[in-house]
Design a protein around this motif. Structure first.
Motif, PDB file in Angstrom:
ATOM      1  N   VAL A   1      33.692  27.426  49.629  1.00 44.18           N
ATOM      2  CA  VAL A   1      32.595  28.185  49.509  1.00 44.18           C
ATOM      3  C   VAL A   1      31.982  28.296  47.859  1.00 44.18           C
ATOM      4  O   VAL A   1      30.730  28.526  47.562  1.00 44.18           O
ATOM      5  CB  VAL A   1      32.869  29.701  49.718  1.00 44.18           C
ATOM      6  N   PHE A   2      33.056  28.263  46.951  1.00 45.31           N
ATOM      7  CA  PHE A   2      32.742  28.077  45.640  1.00 45.31           C
ATOM      8  C   PHE A   2      31.930  27.097  45.115  1.00 45.31           C
ATOM      9  O   PHE A   2      31.026  27.049  44.155  1.00 45.31           O
ATOM     10  CB  PHE A   2      33.874  28.164  44.986  1.00 45.31           C
TER      11      PHE A   2
ATOM     12  N   VAL B   1      20.263  34.177  49.951  1.00 46.66           N
ATOM     13  CA  VAL B   1      20.774  34.742  51.046  1.00 46.66           C
ATOM     14  C   VAL B   1      21.444  36.149  51.046  1.00 46.66           C
ATOM     15  O   VAL B   1      22.550  36.225  49.828  1.00 46.66           O
ATOM     16  CB  VAL B   1      21.741  34.087  51.834  1.00 46.66           C
ATOM     17  N   ARG B   2      21.024  37.311  51.362  1.00 45.21           N
ATOM     18  CA  ARG B   2      21.780  38.358  51.334  1.00 45.21           C
ATOM     19  C   ARG B   2      23.242  38.533  51.717  1.00 45.21           C
ATOM     20  O   ARG B   2      23.560  37.820  52.837  1.00 45.21           O
ATOM     21  CB  ARG B   2      21.110  39.755  52.149  1.00 45.21           C
ATOM     22  N   VAL B   3      24.075  38.895  50.837  1.00 47.78           N
ATOM     23  CA  VAL B   3      25.446  38.710  51.007  1.00 47.78           C
ATOM     24  C   VAL B   3      26.283  40.043  50.991  1.00 47.78           C
ATOM     25  O   VAL B   3      25.919  40.708  50.160  1.00 47.78           O
ATOM     26  CB  VAL B   3      26.254  37.885  50.141  1.00 47.78           C
ATOM     27  N   ARG B   4      27.278  40.163  51.775  1.00 49.59           N
ATOM     28  CA  ARG B   4      28.141  41.316  51.898  1.00 49.59           C
ATOM     29  C   ARG B   4      29.397  41.007  51.862  1.00 49.59           C
ATOM     30  O   ARG B   4      29.907  40.231  52.978  1.00 49.59           O
ATOM     31  CB  ARG B   4      27.583  42.381  53.142  1.00 49.59           C
ATOM     32  N   LEU B   5      30.426  41.594  51.166  1.00 46.83           N
ATOM     33  CA  LEU B   5      31.753  41.232  51.078  1.00 46.83           C
ATOM     34  C   LEU B   5      32.360  42.485  51.534  1.00 46.83           C
ATOM     35  O   LEU B   5      32.176  43.523  50.556  1.00 46.83           O
ATOM     36  CB  LEU B   5      32.169  40.374  49.878  1.00 46.83           C
ATOM     37  N   ASP B   6      33.687  42.486  52.066  1.00 45.57           N
ATOM     38  CA  ASP B   6      34.356  43.449  52.191  1.00 45.57           C
ATOM     39  C   ASP B   6      35.759  42.926  51.897  1.00 45.57           C
ATOM     40  O   ASP B   6      36.175  42.099  52.767  1.00 45.57           O
ATOM     41  CB  ASP B   6      34.191  44.467  53.580  1.00 45.57           C
ATOM     42  N   CYS B   7      36.534  43.714  51.240  1.00 48.05           N
ATOM     43  CA  CYS B   7      38.103  43.316  51.192  1.00 48.05           C
ATOM     44  C   CYS B   7      38.898  44.353  50.746  1.00 48.05           C
ATOM     45  O   CYS B   7      38.458  45.021  49.825  1.00 48.05           O
ATOM     46  CB  CYS B   7      37.973  42.016  49.888  1.00 48.05           C
ATOM     47  N   GLY B   8      40.186  44.193  50.963  1.00 46.63           N
ATOM     48  CA  GLY B   8      41.089  45.161  50.425  1.00 46.63           C
ATOM     49  C   GLY B   8      41.881  44.691  49.357  1.00 46.63           C
ATOM     50  O   GLY B   8      41.890  43.454  48.975  1.00 46.63           O
TER      51      GLY B   8
ATOM     52  N   ARG C   1      37.212  38.624  44.736  1.00 44.00           N
ATOM     53  CA  ARG C   1      36.791  39.139  43.583  1.00 44.00           C
ATOM     54  C   ARG C   1      35.994  38.097  42.710  1.00 44.00           C
ATOM     55  O   ARG C   1      34.733  38.394  41.971  1.00 44.00           O
ATOM     56  CB  ARG C   1      37.696  39.987  42.632  1.00 44.00           C
ATOM     57  N   GLN C   2      36.290  36.984  42.498  1.00 43.73           N
ATOM     58  CA  GLN C   2      35.803  35.776  41.673  1.00 43.73           C
ATOM     59  C   GLN C   2      34.535  35.545  42.312  1.00 43.73           C
ATOM     60  O   GLN C   2      33.556  35.267  41.626  1.00 43.73           O
ATOM     61  CB  GLN C   2      36.844  34.615  41.610  1.00 43.73           C
ATOM     62  N   LEU C   3      34.580  35.605  43.671  1.00 43.27           N
ATOM     63  CA  LEU C   3      33.236  35.030  44.411  1.00 43.27           C
ATOM     64  C   LEU C   3      31.971  36.268  44.094  1.00 43.27           C
ATOM     65  O   LEU C   3      30.872  35.661  43.855  1.00 43.27           O
ATOM     66  CB  LEU C   3      33.277  34.861  45.882  1.00 43.27           C
ATOM     67  N   TRP C   4      32.602  37.424  44.101  1.00 41.64           N
ATOM     68  CA  TRP C   4      31.622  38.445  43.856  1.00 41.64           C
ATOM     69  C   TRP C   4      31.154  38.232  42.513  1.00 41.64           C
ATOM     70  O   TRP C   4      29.925  38.594  42.203  1.00 41.64           O
ATOM     71  CB  TRP C   4      32.212  40.082  43.981  1.00 41.64           C
ATOM     72  N   ALA C   5      31.961  38.071  41.529  1.00 41.52           N
ATOM     73  CA  ALA C   5      31.308  38.026  40.196  1.00 41.52           C
ATOM     74  C   ALA C   5      30.571  36.730  39.968  1.00 41.52           C
ATOM     75  O   ALA C   5      29.666  36.819  39.097  1.00 41.52           O
ATOM     76  CB  ALA C   5      32.781  37.562  39.139  1.00 41.52           C
ATOM     77  N   GLU C   6      30.488  35.796  40.875  1.00 38.47           N
ATOM     78  CA  GLU C   6      29.577  34.472  40.611  1.00 38.47           C
ATOM     79  C   GLU C   6      28.401  34.781  41.467  1.00 38.47           C
ATOM     80  O   GLU C   6      27.195  34.423  41.024  1.00 38.47           O
ATOM     81  CB  GLU C   6      30.517  33.589  41.102  1.00 38.47           C
ATOM     82  N   ILE C   7      28.213  35.822  42.447  1.00 36.49           N
ATOM     83  CA  ILE C   7      26.990  36.061  43.206  1.00 36.49           C
ATOM     84  C   ILE C   7      26.231  37.415  42.893  1.00 36.49           C
ATOM     85  O   ILE C   7      25.303  37.648  42.614  1.00 36.49           O
ATOM     86  CB  ILE C   7      27.126  35.924  44.465  1.00 36.49           C
TER      87      ILE C   7
END
Length: 112
Positions: free
Chosen positions: A44-45, A54-61, A71-77
């Motif tokens: 993915v990276f 593309v609209r992206v939603r991430l959910d993570c504990g 978290r790193q992916l979120w920082a990139e997008i």
């Protein structure tokens, strides 16, 4: 998410709950990839730039094995995408069920 990256013209939105993400080949689960070349061809990276439209939603504990990579992916997008990081374990059926309603609302809003 990889499908949305490789076929971005076909996707308006994608949602991922505790996605199984790794930042380098040596960190993956055994057998997840055939080797480093396969990792980079299907990571993915590597193709993250394709998610810009593309609209992206991430959910993570925050206790899951994939928390740091997510978290790193979120920082990139980041913006205008959505991410929710919650306390507790994430890679469980209970977590996925808890985030599914918000993910469905997000996807519906993106495609209607």
């Amino acid at each position: 998410m990889l499908a949305a990256e490789k076929g971005a013209a076909l996707f308006r939105a994608v949602a991922a709950g505790s996605p199984a993400l790794w930042t380098e080949p040596g960190l993956t689960a055994p057998g997840a990839f055939d080797g480093p070349a396969d990792f980079y061809a299907n990571d993915v990276f590597t193709f993250v730039e394709a998610l810009r439209d593309v609209r992206v939603r991430l959910d993570c504990g925050d206790e899951g094995a994939f928390y740091e990579a997510t978290r790193q992916l979120w920082a990139e997008i980041a913006w205008p995408h959505v991410a929710e990081f919650r306390p507790g374990a994430a890679h469980t059926m209970g977590f996925w069920r808890s985030v599914a309603p918000a993910q469905m609302r997000f996807l519906w809003a993106a495609v209607r």
